[in-house]
Design an enzyme around this catalytic site. Structure first.
Site, short mmCIF file in Angstrom:
data_model
loop_
_atom_site.label_atom_id
_atom_site.label_comp_id
_atom_site.label_asym_id
_atom_site.label_seq_id
_atom_site.Cartn_x
_atom_site.Cartn_y
_atom_site.Cartn_z
N ASN A 1 0.87 -1.18 0.00
CA ASN A 1 0.00 0.00 0.00
C ASN A 1 0.91 1.22 0.00
O ASN A 1 1.51 1.55 1.01
CB ASN A 1 -0.88 -0.04 1.27
CG ASN A 1 -1.66 1.25 1.46
OD1 ASN A 1 -1.81 2.05 0.53
ND2 ASN A 1 -2.18 1.45 2.67
N TRP A 2 0.99 1.87 -1.16
CA TRP A 2 1.92 3.00 -1.28
C TRP A 2 1.37 4.26 -0.62
O TRP A 2 2.08 5.26 -0.51
CB TRP A 2 2.22 3.29 -2.76
CG TRP A 2 2.97 2.21 -3.48
CD1 TRP A 2 3.33 0.97 -2.99
CD2 TRP A 2 3.48 2.26 -4.82
NE1 TRP A 2 4.00 0.26 -3.95
CE2 TRP A 2 4.11 1.03 -5.09
CE3 TRP A 2 3.44 3.23 -5.84
CZ2 TRP A 2 4.72 0.74 -6.32
CZ3 TRP A 2 4.04 2.94 -7.06
CH2 TRP A 2 4.67 1.72 -7.29
N LYS A 3 0.12 4.24 -0.25
CA LYS A 3 -0.55 5.41 0.36
C LYS A 3 -0.36 6.64 -0.54
O LYS A 3 -0.29 6.48 -1.76
CB LYS A 3 -0.01 5.67 1.76
CG LYS A 3 -0.01 4.42 2.64
CD LYS A 3 0.14 4.75 4.08
CE LYS A 3 0.41 3.49 4.87
NZ LYS A 3 0.18 3.63 6.27
N HIS B 1 -9.43 1.16 5.01
CA HIS B 1 -8.15 1.33 5.70
C HIS B 1 -8.36 2.25 6.90
O HIS B 1 -9.16 3.19 6.84
CB HIS B 1 -7.11 1.92 4.74
CG HIS B 1 -5.72 1.87 5.28
ND1 HIS B 1 -5.27 2.76 6.22
CD2 HIS B 1 -4.70 1.01 5.05
CE1 HIS B 1 -4.01 2.46 6.53
NE2 HIS B 1 -3.65 1.40 5.84
N GLU C 1 -6.76 4.62 8.00
CA GLU C 1 -6.53 6.05 7.72
C GLU C 1 -7.77 6.66 7.08
O GLU C 1 -8.07 7.84 7.31
CB GLU C 1 -5.28 6.22 6.84
CG GLU C 1 -4.02 5.96 7.67
CD GLU C 1 -2.82 5.45 6.91
OE1 GLU C 1 -2.82 5.52 5.67
OE2 GLU C 1 -1.88 4.96 7.56
N GLU D 1 -5.19 -5.01 10.67
CA GLU D 1 -4.13 -4.02 10.90
C GLU D 1 -4.41 -3.26 12.20
O GLU D 1 -5.25 -2.36 12.21
CB GLU D 1 -4.10 -3.01 9.75
CG GLU D 1 -3.90 -3.62 8.38
CD GLU D 1 -3.33 -2.62 7.40
OE1 GLU D 1 -2.25 -2.88 6.88
OE2 GLU D 1 -3.94 -1.56 7.18
N GLY E 1 2.75 2.08 10.71
CA GLY E 1 3.74 3.13 10.54
C GLY E 1 4.48 3.51 11.82
O GLY E 1 5.16 4.53 11.86
N SER F 1 3.63 -2.32 10.35
CA SER F 1 5.08 -2.36 10.55
C SER F 1 5.70 -3.70 10.17
O SER F 1 6.61 -4.18 10.85
CB SER F 1 5.42 -1.98 12.00
OG SER F 1 5.01 -0.64 12.25
N GLY G 1 2.85 -1.13 4.24
CA GLY G 1 2.88 0.30 3.90
C GLY G 1 4.29 0.76 3.63
O GLY G 1 4.83 0.61 2.53
N GLY G 2 4.94 1.32 4.66
CA GLY G 2 6.27 1.92 4.52
C GLY G 2 7.28 1.06 3.76
O GLY G 2 7.97 1.54 2.86
C1 PEP Z 1 -0.61 0.11 5.99
O1 PEP Z 1 -0.62 1.27 5.67
O2 PEP Z 1 -1.53 -0.63 5.62
C2 PEP Z 1 0.51 -0.37 6.80
C3 PEP Z 1 0.43 -1.55 7.33
O3 PEP Z 1 1.58 0.49 6.99
P1 PEP Z 1 3.02 0.13 7.62
O4 PEP Z 1 3.47 -1.15 6.97
O5 PEP Z 1 3.87 1.29 7.25
O6 PEP Z 1 2.81 -0.03 9.07
#
Ligand code: PEP
Length: 254
Positions: A10-12, A98, A100, A168, A174, A214, A235-236
């Site tokens: 997920n590049w956000k 998500h 966010e 999640e 993050g 993470s 994500g990251g």
């Molecule tokens: C996400 O945005 O779905 C996520 C899990 O982010 P991260 O891996 O950065 O925690």
């Protein structure tokens, strides 16, 4: 039916044309080198990069997904993108709910349910996200929160072919913090039980449940080798091709 591990990025809200295309090309090249990977790869760039990333992925076994969708097929919804538009842009998947979006846009379970159902209509698979906040975890409400989110946001016609669940924990996204492997397995097993009650045991056993929060190359094996964890939403670490691919390789599932 064995559930095929899904490694999803997920590049956000990250990536301009040049770096987004470079990232997609790097992921595509690494996946091609893997020959016939035992897992499925997916990247979900921002809307603006979908068509260029699609081109950059040509010939590689990497699916394309979007990060959100409107529930209407078209119409007067300024700023929104319909499921058919995503399908037309080459998407196979769309992330809905998500944390966010639940937080920033006050998205409810009911709205997420409508988005997922609309995604199915257009032939897209929905990745439906659930997860508790830190306050909810500390109050011992993790399973109840996830249960309510599943019951509210998963459509009644969801099955293992059109839906993936992503667990999640909001506090792990993050932050570099993660639950223990035991905690993750406990939640995933509970989620599968709720899915079995709602959709039947057959559907629940075929549905992939990803862990997200993470995930890094160093903890990929710990989470991805758990019996009820069927992949990761990343994500990251999905913004660096080397890390994204290392997660897949280290997981022992690809
Ligand atoms: C996400 O945005 O779905 C996520 C899990 O982010 P991260 O891996 O950065 O925690």
């Amino acid at each position: 039916m064995a559930r095929k591990t899904l490694i999803a990025g997920n590049w956000k809200m990250n990536g301009l044309l040049a770096d987004g295309v470079d990232l997609a090309k790097a992921v595509a090249a690494e996946v091609k080198k893997m020959g016939k990977p035992g897992c499925e790869f997916l990247v979900c760039p921002p809307f603006t990069l979908l068509t260029s990333v699609k081109k950059a992925l040509r010939g590689a076994k990497v699916a394309l997904g979007a990060q959100d969708v409107h529930f209407n097929p078209k119409g007067a919804h300024t700023g929104d993108i319909s499921p058919l538009m995503l399908k037309d842009a080459g998407c196979q998947y769309v992330i809905v709910g998500h944390s966010e979006r639940r937080a920033d846009h006050k998205e409810s379970n009911e709205l997420i349910n409508k988005k997922a159902a609309a995604a199915y209509e257009a032939g897209l698979k929905a990745i439906i996200c659930i997860g508790e906040t830190l306050a909810e975890r500390e109050a011992g409400k993790t399973i109840d929160v996830c249960k309510a989110q599943i019951l509210g946001s998963v459509p009644d016609n969801a099955d293992g072919t059109n839906t993936v669940i992503a667990y999640e924990p909001v506090w792990a996204i993050g932050t570099g913090k993660t639950p223990t492997a035991e905690d993750v397995e406990e939640v995933h097993a509970a989620v599968r039980k709720v899915l079995a009650k709602k959709l039947g045991k057959g559907n629940a056993n075929k549905m992939r449940i990803l862990y997200g929060g993470s995930v890094k190359p160093g903890n990929a094996k710990e989470f991805l080798s758990l019996p009820d964890v069927d992949g990761a939403l990343i994500g990251g670490a999905s913004l660096k091709a080397d890390d994204f691919i290392a997660i897949a390789k280290n997981s022992g599932q690809c």
